[in-house]
Design an enzyme around this catalytic site. Structure first.
Site, PDB file in Angstrom:
ATOM      1  N   ASP A  27     -84.741 -32.904 -10.870  1.00 39.83           N
ATOM      2  CA  ASP A  27     -85.290 -34.269 -10.827  1.00 39.83           C
ATOM      3  C   ASP A  27     -84.417 -35.173  -9.955  1.00 39.83           C
ATOM      4  OD1 ASP A  27     -87.032 -36.284 -11.396  1.00 39.83           O
ATOM      5  OD2 ASP A  27     -86.353 -36.604 -13.452  1.00 39.83           O
ATOM      6  N   ASN A  29     -85.416 -36.256  -6.552  1.00 41.27           N
ATOM      7  CA  ASN A  29     -85.638 -36.200  -5.097  1.00 41.27           C
ATOM      8  C   ASN A  29     -86.128 -37.547  -4.560  1.00 41.27           C
ATOM      9  OD1 ASN A  29     -85.112 -33.497  -5.312  1.00 41.27           O
ATOM     10  ND2 ASN A  29     -87.209 -32.806  -4.999  1.00 41.27           N
ATOM     11  N   HIS A  44     -87.715 -34.494  -1.071  1.00 42.97           N
ATOM     12  CA  HIS A  44     -88.122 -33.137  -1.455  1.00 42.97           C
ATOM     13  C   HIS A  44     -87.538 -32.106  -0.481  1.00 42.97           C
ATOM     14  CE1 HIS A  44     -90.489 -34.664  -4.645  1.00 42.97           C
ATOM     15  NE2 HIS A  44     -91.420 -35.213  -3.901  1.00 42.97           N
ATOM     16  N   SER A  72     -94.926 -29.114 -11.850  1.00 43.14           N
ATOM     17  CA  SER A  72     -95.485 -29.022 -13.201  1.00 43.14           C
ATOM     18  C   SER A  72     -96.997 -29.195 -13.150  1.00 43.14           C
ATOM     19  CB  SER A  72     -94.871 -30.100 -14.101  1.00 43.14           C
ATOM     20  OG  SER A  72     -95.432 -31.357 -13.798  1.00 43.14           O
ATOM     21  N   LEU A 138     -80.461 -11.023  -8.679  1.00 39.06           N
ATOM     22  CA  LEU A 138     -80.811 -12.308  -9.316  1.00 39.06           C
ATOM     23  C   LEU A 138     -82.324 -12.403  -9.392  1.00 39.06           C
ATOM     24  CD1 LEU A 138     -80.131 -15.297 -10.232  1.00 39.06           C
ATOM     25  CD2 LEU A 138     -80.391 -15.933  -7.822  1.00 39.06           C
ATOM     26  N   ARG A 201     -85.023 -35.417 -20.982  1.00 40.74           N
ATOM     27  CA  ARG A 201     -86.184 -34.828 -21.640  1.00 40.74           C
ATOM     28  C   ARG A 201     -86.515 -33.473 -21.016  1.00 40.74           C
ATOM     29  NH1 ARG A 201     -88.303 -39.905 -19.616  1.00 40.74           N
ATOM     30  NH2 ARG A 201     -88.987 -39.560 -17.479  1.00 40.74           N
ATOM     31  N   GLU A 214     -78.795 -24.183 -24.623  1.00 38.20           N
ATOM     32  CA  GLU A 214     -77.941 -25.374 -24.623  1.00 38.20           C
ATOM     33  C   GLU A 214     -78.485 -26.344 -23.582  1.00 38.20           C
ATOM     34  OE1 GLU A 214     -75.446 -25.875 -26.753  1.00 38.20           O
ATOM     35  OE2 GLU A 214     -75.890 -23.921 -27.653  1.00 38.20           O
TER      36      GLU A 214
HETATM   37  C1  FPP Z   1     -88.778 -34.046  -9.058  1.00 43.99           C
HETATM   38  O1  FPP Z   1     -88.168 -35.145  -8.403  1.00 43.99           O
HETATM   39  C2  FPP Z   1     -89.025 -32.982  -8.100  1.00 43.99           C
HETATM   40  C3  FPP Z   1     -90.232 -32.360  -7.875  1.00 43.99           C
HETATM   41  C4  FPP Z   1     -91.465 -32.715  -8.585  1.00 43.99           C
HETATM   42  C5  FPP Z   1     -90.369 -31.312  -6.862  1.00 43.99           C
HETATM   43  C6  FPP Z   1     -89.314 -30.257  -6.862  1.00 43.99           C
HETATM   44  C7  FPP Z   1     -89.329 -29.636  -5.551  1.00 43.99           C
HETATM   45  C8  FPP Z   1     -88.259 -29.320  -4.822  1.00 43.99           C
HETATM   46  C9  FPP Z   1     -86.870 -29.410  -5.275  1.00 43.99           C
HETATM   47  C10 FPP Z   1     -88.489 -28.874  -3.427  1.00 43.99           C
HETATM   48  C11 FPP Z   1     -88.373 -27.459  -3.079  1.00 43.99           C
HETATM   49  C12 FPP Z   1     -88.546 -26.437  -4.126  1.00 43.99           C
HETATM   50  C13 FPP Z   1     -88.620 -25.113  -3.857  1.00 43.99           C
HETATM   51  C14 FPP Z   1     -88.686 -24.153  -4.991  1.00 43.99           C
HETATM   52  C15 FPP Z   1     -88.621 -24.583  -2.473  1.00 43.99           C
HETATM   53  P1  FPP Z   1     -88.949 -36.518  -8.351  1.00 43.99           P
HETATM   54  O2  FPP Z   1     -89.805 -36.530  -7.124  1.00 43.99           O
HETATM   55  O3  FPP Z   1     -89.697 -36.723  -9.637  1.00 43.99           O
HETATM   56  O4  FPP Z   1     -87.787 -37.553  -8.205  1.00 43.99           O
HETATM   57  P2  FPP Z   1     -87.741 -39.033  -8.793  1.00 43.99           P
HETATM   58  O5  FPP Z   1     -87.700 -38.914 -10.292  1.00 43.99           O
HETATM   59  O6  FPP Z   1     -86.464 -39.577  -8.230  1.00 43.99           O
HETATM   60  O7  FPP Z   1     -88.948 -39.745  -8.291  1.00 43.99           O
END
Ligand code: FPP
Length: 257
Positions: A27, A29, A44, A72, A138, A201, A214
């Site tokens: 979380d 990005n 992202h 999700s 892995l 959460r 954990e």
């Molecule tokens: C949540 O941050 C992040 C996501 C919903 C996307 C996760 C995707 C990546 C990390 C990109 C690449 C992944 C792979 C597997 C190649 P957010 O956008 O909710 O951030 P915020 O809470 O600051 O708005």
């Protein structure tokens, strides 16, 4: 639940206390990008780079399973442009990284309802799984269009179908019968759950598989989560006493679950 641990002077956890399976909600990005006055999609992209760093650190530290919450079942509610950009990012990341993952001994798996993805992306996912099937160093499990409640519901449906067909007696259904139907049941349950970005959460991540894990929360935004941050989480895990319902005295006497 914990505060952040300083990254300074943190070395990899002792083998005996090392998590076998780490599950991460990546979380932050969007906030990372906003802090730089850049569009969320840039965050992202930076997040994808952090994924690579995290895989490298897991390989270096001998972690067996890494499960990442990439998308999700609720993320479809985001603006259309952001969803589109994420799909493009997944596609490009798969094209770019799969050979390197293969070379490094990583087995890639996707968990979630993939029918909702475009055929092009689905075929790349299947190709990555097929190509890396023989790897064992892995397990990289990518949760995409995944929800923990969906997972439990699909497991219940599988048993209900078997019961309706007369293969099993519904009165005998218990958690041991349900467990093999849950995603990733062939892998150890998650030991360590990490969520970056400051929220505390679980957000419908691996609800069943997290039962005894954990929990570790950090304010670090995902694009800044590096090997040192991962090692801080692993070091924190090493200091936890996991009792699995037993007493501290039993654990001290060497009891295992
Ligand atoms: C949540 O941050 C992040 C996501 C919903 C996307 C996760 C995707 C990546 C990390 C990109 C690449 C992944 C792979 C597997 C190649 P957010 O956008 O909710 O951030 P915020 O809470 O600051 O708005």
């Amino acid at each position: 639940m914990n505060a952040d641990v300083s990254h300074a002077a943190v070395s990899p956890a002792a083998p005996a206390r090392k998590p076998r399976h780490i599950a991460i909600v990546m979380d932050g990005n969007g906030r990372w990008a906003q802090a730089r006055h850049r569009p969320r999609t840039i965050g992202h992209r930076a997040g994808a780079r952090a994924v690579n760093a995290c895989i490298d650190a897991c390989l270096d530290d001998g972690i067996e399973v890494l499960t990442l919450f990439a998308f999700s079942s609720e993320n479809w509610r985001r603006p259309k442009e952001e969803v589109g950009a994420l799909m493009q990012l997944f596609l490009r990341a798969l094209d770019r990284e799969v050979d390197e993952l293969l070379r490094r001994g990583v087995r890639v798996r996707f968990v979630g309802e993939r029918a909702a993805f475009a055929p092009e992306l689905r075929s790349r996912m299947a190709r990555a799984e097929e190509l890396t099937r023989g790897n064992t160093r892995l397990h990289l499990c990518i949760a995409a269009n995944y929800g923990g409640r969906w997972d439990i519901a699909q497991a219940a449906r599988a048993l209900a179908l078997r019961a309706a067909a007369g293969d099993i007696d519904p009165a005998r259904i218990d958690e041991h019968m349900l467990a093999p139907q849950i995603a990733l049941s062939d892998l150890p349950d998650a030991d360590l759950f990490i969520r970056t970005g400051g929220e505390r959460r679980i957000s419908n991540f691996l609800l069943w598989q997290l039962a005894y894990c954990e929990l570790y929360f950090t304010d670090i935004l995902w694009p800044d989560f590096d090997a040192a941050a991962l090692r801080a989480a692993i070091a924190d895990f090493a200091g936890r006493e996991r009792r699995f319902g037993m007493t501290a005295a039993q654990i001290a006497a060497g009891a295992t679950p």
